[in-house]
Design a protein around this motif. Structure first.
Motif, PDB file in Angstrom:
ATOM      1  N   ALA A  26       1.102  -1.488   0.316  1.00  0.00           N
ATOM      2  CA  ALA A  26       0.439  -0.377   0.360  1.00  0.00           C
ATOM      3  C   ALA A  26       0.503   1.591   0.421  1.00  0.00           C
ATOM      4  N   ALA A  27       1.931   0.815   0.682  1.00  0.00           N
ATOM      5  CA  ALA A  27       2.835   2.490   0.376  1.00  0.00           C
ATOM      6  C   ALA A  27       3.669   2.871  -0.771  1.00  0.00           C
ATOM      7  N   LEU A  28       3.614   1.637  -1.581  1.00  0.00           N
ATOM      8  CA  LEU A  28       4.493   1.968  -3.003  1.00  0.00           C
ATOM      9  C   LEU A  28       3.413   1.848  -4.332  1.00  0.00           C
ATOM     10  N   ALA A  29       4.617   3.138  -5.314  1.00  0.00           N
ATOM     11  CA  ALA A  29       2.912   3.530  -6.193  1.00  0.00           C
ATOM     12  C   ALA A  29       3.358   2.275  -7.296  1.00  0.00           C
ATOM     13  N   ASP A  30       2.791   1.765  -7.939  1.00  0.00           N
ATOM     14  CA  ASP A  30       2.508   0.329  -8.760  1.00  0.00           C
ATOM     15  C   ASP A  30       3.814   0.532  -9.721  1.00  0.00           C
ATOM     16  N   GLU A  31       4.108   1.715 -10.087  1.00  0.00           N
ATOM     17  CA  GLU A  31       5.873   1.867 -10.755  1.00  0.00           C
ATOM     18  C   GLU A  31       6.968   2.120 -10.060  1.00  0.00           C
ATOM     19  N   VAL A  32       7.087   1.360  -8.637  1.00  0.00           N
ATOM     20  CA  VAL A  32       7.827   1.728  -7.509  1.00  0.00           C
ATOM     21  C   VAL A  32       9.106   0.709  -9.289  1.00  0.00           C
ATOM     22  N   VAL A  33      10.921   1.134  -8.254  1.00  0.00           N
ATOM     23  CA  VAL A  33      11.966   1.075  -8.843  1.00  0.00           C
ATOM     24  C   VAL A  33      12.352   0.773  -7.583  1.00  0.00           C
ATOM     25  N   ALA A  34      13.093  -0.255  -7.135  1.00  0.00           N
ATOM     26  CA  ALA A  34      14.267  -0.778  -6.162  1.00  0.00           C
ATOM     27  C   ALA A  34      14.955  -0.951  -6.999  1.00  0.00           C
ATOM     28  N   GLY A  43       8.285  -2.229 -10.947  1.00  0.00           N
ATOM     29  CA  GLY A  43       7.041  -3.271 -10.404  1.00  0.00           C
ATOM     30  C   GLY A  43       6.933  -2.951  -8.502  1.00  0.00           C
ATOM     31  N   ALA A  44       6.081  -2.733  -7.772  1.00  0.00           N
ATOM     32  CA  ALA A  44       5.439  -3.094  -6.822  1.00  0.00           C
ATOM     33  C   ALA A  44       4.895  -4.182  -6.489  1.00  0.00           C
ATOM     34  N   ASP A  45       4.833  -5.206  -7.505  1.00  0.00           N
ATOM     35  CA  ASP A  45       4.393  -6.565  -6.931  1.00  0.00           C
ATOM     36  C   ASP A  45       5.487  -7.134  -7.530  1.00  0.00           C
ATOM     37  N   ARG A  46       6.096  -6.876  -8.022  1.00  0.00           N
ATOM     38  CA  ARG A  46       7.526  -7.694  -8.308  1.00  0.00           C
ATOM     39  C   ARG A  46       8.019  -7.398  -7.200  1.00  0.00           C
ATOM     40  N   PHE A  47       8.566  -6.261  -6.353  1.00  0.00           N
ATOM     41  CA  PHE A  47       9.202  -6.081  -5.542  1.00  0.00           C
ATOM     42  C   PHE A  47       8.049  -6.642  -3.756  1.00  0.00           C
ATOM     43  N   VAL A  48       7.982  -6.475  -4.001  1.00  0.00           N
ATOM     44  CA  VAL A  48       6.755  -7.261  -2.666  1.00  0.00           C
ATOM     45  C   VAL A  48       6.725  -8.897  -2.684  1.00  0.00           C
ATOM     46  N   ALA A  49       6.543  -8.990  -4.018  1.00  0.00           N
ATOM     47  CA  ALA A  49       7.203 -10.714  -3.661  1.00  0.00           C
ATOM     48  C   ALA A  49       8.215 -11.048  -4.089  1.00  0.00           C
ATOM     49  N   MET A  50       9.727 -10.180  -3.751  1.00  0.00           N
ATOM     50  CA  MET A  50      10.969 -10.893  -3.482  1.00  0.00           C
ATOM     51  C   MET A  50      10.760 -10.575  -2.262  1.00  0.00           C
ATOM     52  N   CYS A  51      10.895  -9.607  -1.896  1.00  0.00           N
ATOM     53  CA  CYS A  51       9.982  -9.450  -0.538  1.00  0.00           C
ATOM     54  C   CYS A  51       9.943 -10.472   0.588  1.00  0.00           C
ATOM     55  N   ALA A  52       8.993 -10.619  -0.281  1.00  0.00           N
ATOM     56  CA  ALA A  52       8.184 -11.615   0.746  1.00  0.00           C
ATOM     57  C   ALA A  52       8.244 -13.030   0.403  1.00  0.00           C
ATOM     58  N   GLU A  53       9.661 -13.096  -0.795  1.00  0.00           N
ATOM     59  CA  GLU A  53      10.283 -14.791  -1.323  1.00  0.00           C
ATOM     60  C   GLU A  53      11.452 -14.502  -0.045  1.00  0.00           C
ATOM     61  N   GLY A  54      11.835 -14.101   0.017  1.00  0.00           N
ATOM     62  CA  GLY A  54      13.832 -13.821   0.220  1.00  0.00           C
ATOM     63  C   GLY A  54      13.586 -14.078   1.924  1.00  0.00           C
TER      64      GLY A  54
END
Length: 119
Positions: A26-34, A43-54
């Motif tokens: 919810a804190a991330l823009a859809d197009e966030v770049v990490a 992309g927010a969904d890809r970044f969150v998935a990476m954090c969740a799976e890490g």
């Protein structure tokens, strides 16, 4: 200091720490770049998935933080449970419209230096 910026950053950071990935997202823009130089995620969904799976971290503490309107710098450290290394992370974060749009990170395994640096 921008209280709104601080609240958004803390929602993102605490979400990762507590595994509340809905709050983190919810804190991330859809197009966030990490970008951490070692990896770049778009992309927010890809970044969150990476954090969740890490790997999880434990004993994570905020070392320092700085907030202005639309920008933040946070420094935190903890133990990466995948390899038991104490890590320190610095993040420069940019916000637009009360959402995080860019995260630039620098990661440093502190245990690599044990014994190498005299105090």
């Amino acid at each position: 200091m921008s209280e709104t910026t601080k609240q958004i950053i803390h929602a993102y950071w605490r979400g990762w720490q507590t595994k509340d990935f809905t709050a983190m997202r919810a804190a991330l823009a859809d197009e966030v770049v990490a970008d951490a130089a070692l990896f770049r995620v778009e992309g927010a969904d890809r970044f969150v998935a990476m954090c969740a799976e890490g790997p999880a971290w434990r004993e994570v503490v905020m070392v320092d933080e700085l907030y202005t309107d639309g920008h933040a710098a946070i420094l935190y450290e903890g133990i990466n449970t995948a390899n038991e290394q104490r890590m320190r992370v610095a993040e420069l974060i940019r916000l637009e419209g009360d959402k995080i749009v860019e995260i630039q990170s620098c990661l440093s395994p502190l245990t690599m230096l044990q014994g190498a640096v005299k105090k």
